[in-house]
Design a protein around this motif. Structure first.
Motif, PDB file in Angstrom:
ATOM      1  N   GLU A  99      44.652  35.567  36.680  1.00 35.95           N
ATOM      2  CA  GLU A  99      44.767  36.216  38.181  1.00 35.95           C
ATOM      3  C   GLU A  99      43.501  36.265  38.783  1.00 35.95           C
ATOM      4  OE1 GLU A  99      47.335  39.668  38.627  1.00 35.95           O
ATOM      5  OE2 GLU A  99      48.596  39.191  37.011  1.00 35.95           O
ATOM      6  N   GLN A 137      40.896  33.306  42.804  1.00 35.09           N
ATOM      7  CA  GLN A 137      41.807  34.467  42.879  1.00 35.09           C
ATOM      8  C   GLN A 137      43.197  33.710  43.176  1.00 35.09           C
ATOM      9  OE1 GLN A 137      40.643  37.505  42.611  1.00 35.09           O
ATOM     10  NE2 GLN A 137      38.592  36.532  42.269  1.00 35.09           N
ATOM     11  N   LEU A 138      44.035  34.058  42.405  1.00 42.79           N
ATOM     12  CA  LEU A 138      45.354  33.567  42.312  1.00 42.79           C
ATOM     13  C   LEU A 138      46.480  34.524  43.083  1.00 42.79           C
ATOM     14  CD1 LEU A 138      47.228  31.574  40.790  1.00 42.79           C
ATOM     15  CD2 LEU A 138      47.928  33.261  39.109  1.00 42.79           C
ATOM     16  N   ASP A 139      47.166  33.671  43.928  1.00 48.82           N
ATOM     17  CA  ASP A 139      48.057  34.496  44.934  1.00 48.82           C
ATOM     18  C   ASP A 139      49.305  34.987  43.845  1.00 48.82           C
ATOM     19  OD1 ASP A 139      47.013  34.654  47.194  1.00 48.82           O
ATOM     20  OD2 ASP A 139      47.993  32.715  48.042  1.00 48.82           O
ATOM     21  N   GLY A 197      46.115  29.881  45.734  1.00 45.73           N
ATOM     22  CA  GLY A 197      45.197  30.852  45.837  1.00 45.73           C
ATOM     23  C   GLY A 197      43.957  30.313  46.644  1.00 45.73           C
ATOM     24  N   SER A 237      41.376  27.329  50.430  1.00 44.47           N
ATOM     25  CA  SER A 237      42.417  27.374  49.748  1.00 44.47           C
ATOM     26  C   SER A 237      42.398  26.267  48.444  1.00 44.47           C
ATOM     27  CB  SER A 237      43.668  27.025  50.424  1.00 44.47           C
ATOM     28  OG  SER A 237      43.857  28.303  51.359  1.00 44.47           O
TER      29      SER A 237
END
Length: 388
Positions: A236, A242-244, A280, A287
């Motif tokens: 994460e 940074q993962l959505d 993310g 992106s």
């Protein structure tokens, strides 16, 4: 200067009288007048010696009067190589035979030498061992944590035996970082088949996000990517990614339509944005997306409206995040980032061994300017990316 087979990149040799008065060390003279130095190599380049002959640091420094006296007669014979460019000059002490590296063209008053090897023989042996054990994905294996440890131990033994004690930073990095490319063998439908639970063990099991089919948009048809996201997952918080996790994964068109409807019109988005799945973000305005059909991983930059290659696929993205996280642990234990530029080059070369597309500046998409995210991030000393 005399050379051997220079037209085909053969050994570079010098005549006895070309070594005078600067090289008096017997072993060094024997090497340069006998077998010579390799014409070309992955880690070491001696093209400057072939082209210009022996030159002193004083010959090349911008303001030689500011040089420390003991540096003026050191000989610049080549360069440490980093992919397609020179990293630092290789400098020889003609009296002792010791070899160091430095940035000769920097302010002479602050020119420092980093040790490389006690002799040319040792330098060439170190480079050969590194290339043999770590630089080719054609090596048949084995792969995995045990293989990484074995290669690291073998390299460390070569370096320690060659210097009889403290291993110079450049080779310590080679022993600790470059073998990490052996953590994973070929995958099924993806470049890599990561060892099971590799990410869980590195980041913590509770920090890995795995997806379900309901999270995938219809545009994500690349089955190996779907399988990886279901079974292996991604961290994460990958430090630089940074993962959505709040919503099902959207296509890029859906992301802007739903989350930021007033910021981008569809005409500003890249071609086929309806099949680019947003995972993310790398930076606040960049992106990370995966092509739902091919599985290629790309970076979409809002400021310059450009889509660039990031990684070959989801498996090499995961490897990159793992490599960065592992580097932090290694640096904390061994203080590698004290030689920051060498460390950045070592990280880039290690990644390029596994995923050439992540580091290759050759334009491959419309509007692609050749900039590659990971090498730029590694080299960003001001940003402190590689400091533990």
């Amino acid at each position: 200067m005399s050379t051997t087979d220079t037209d085909v990149g053969g050994a570079i040799t010098l005549a006895d009288d070309e070594l005078d008065p600067f090289i008096t060390h017997t072993g060094t003279r024997d090497r340069l007048t006998g077998p010579g130095l390799p014409g070309d190599g992955t880690l070491l380049g001696f093209g400057a010696l072939r082209e210009h002959g022996l030159r002193t640091v004083a010959d090349l420094a911008g303001d030689a009067d500011k040089l420390a006296e003991e540096l003026r007669d050191r000989l610049v014979i080549g360069a440490l190589r980093s992919l397609d460019r020179d990293l630092e000059s290789i400098v020889l002490d003609g009296t002792t035979g010791e070899v160091s590296s430095t940035h000769v063209l920097r302010n002479p008053a602050h020119l420092d030498l980093s040790p490389l090897a006690p002799s040319l023989e040792a330098l060439l042996r170190f480079a050969a061992a590194t290339e043999e054990l770590t630089l080719s994905r054609g090596w048949p294996g084995p792969f995995g944590p045990k293989a990484v440890a074995e290669v690291s131990d073998r390299l460390s033994a070569v370096f320690e035996d060659g210097v009889g004690g403290h291993v110079p930073p450049y080779w310590r990095m080679a022993a600790l970082i470059r073998p990490l490319a052996r953590i994973a063998g070929p995958g099924e439908g993806l470049v890599l088949g990561l060892p099971k639970r590799l990410l869980d063990e590195e980041f913590g099991a509770g920090e890995i996000m795995r997806f379900e089919d309901v999270d995938f948009p219809p545009a994500l048809t690349h089955e190996p990517t779907r399988r990886f996201l279901r079974e292996t997952g991604l961290p994460e918080d990958g430090f630089l990614f940074q993962l959505d996790t709040e919503v099902p994964l959207p296509a890029l068109t859906e992301y802007y339509a739903d989350e930021r409807p007033d910021e981008f019109s569809a005409g500003l988005l890249p071609a086929a944005a309806d099949r680019l799945i947003r995972l993310g973000y790398l930076l606040e305005d960049t992106s990370l997306v995966v092509d739902g059909v091919t599985g290629a991983v790309l970076a979409w930059s809002e400021p310059d409206l450009t889509l660039r290659p990031l990684n070959a696929d989801i498996s090499t993205l995961a490897f990159t995040l793992w490599l960065l996280h592992r580097e932090k642990s290694v640096d904390a234990a061994h203080g590698l980032s004290g030689s920051y530029e060498q460390l950045a080059a070592t990280l880039t070369e290690t990644l390029a061994t596994v995923d050439p597309a992540a580091c290759d500046p050759t334009p491959s998409l419309p509007g692609d300017d050749g900039r590659r995210h990971w090498p730029e991030i590694f080299e960003n000393r001001a940003g402190g990316t590689l400091y533990a």
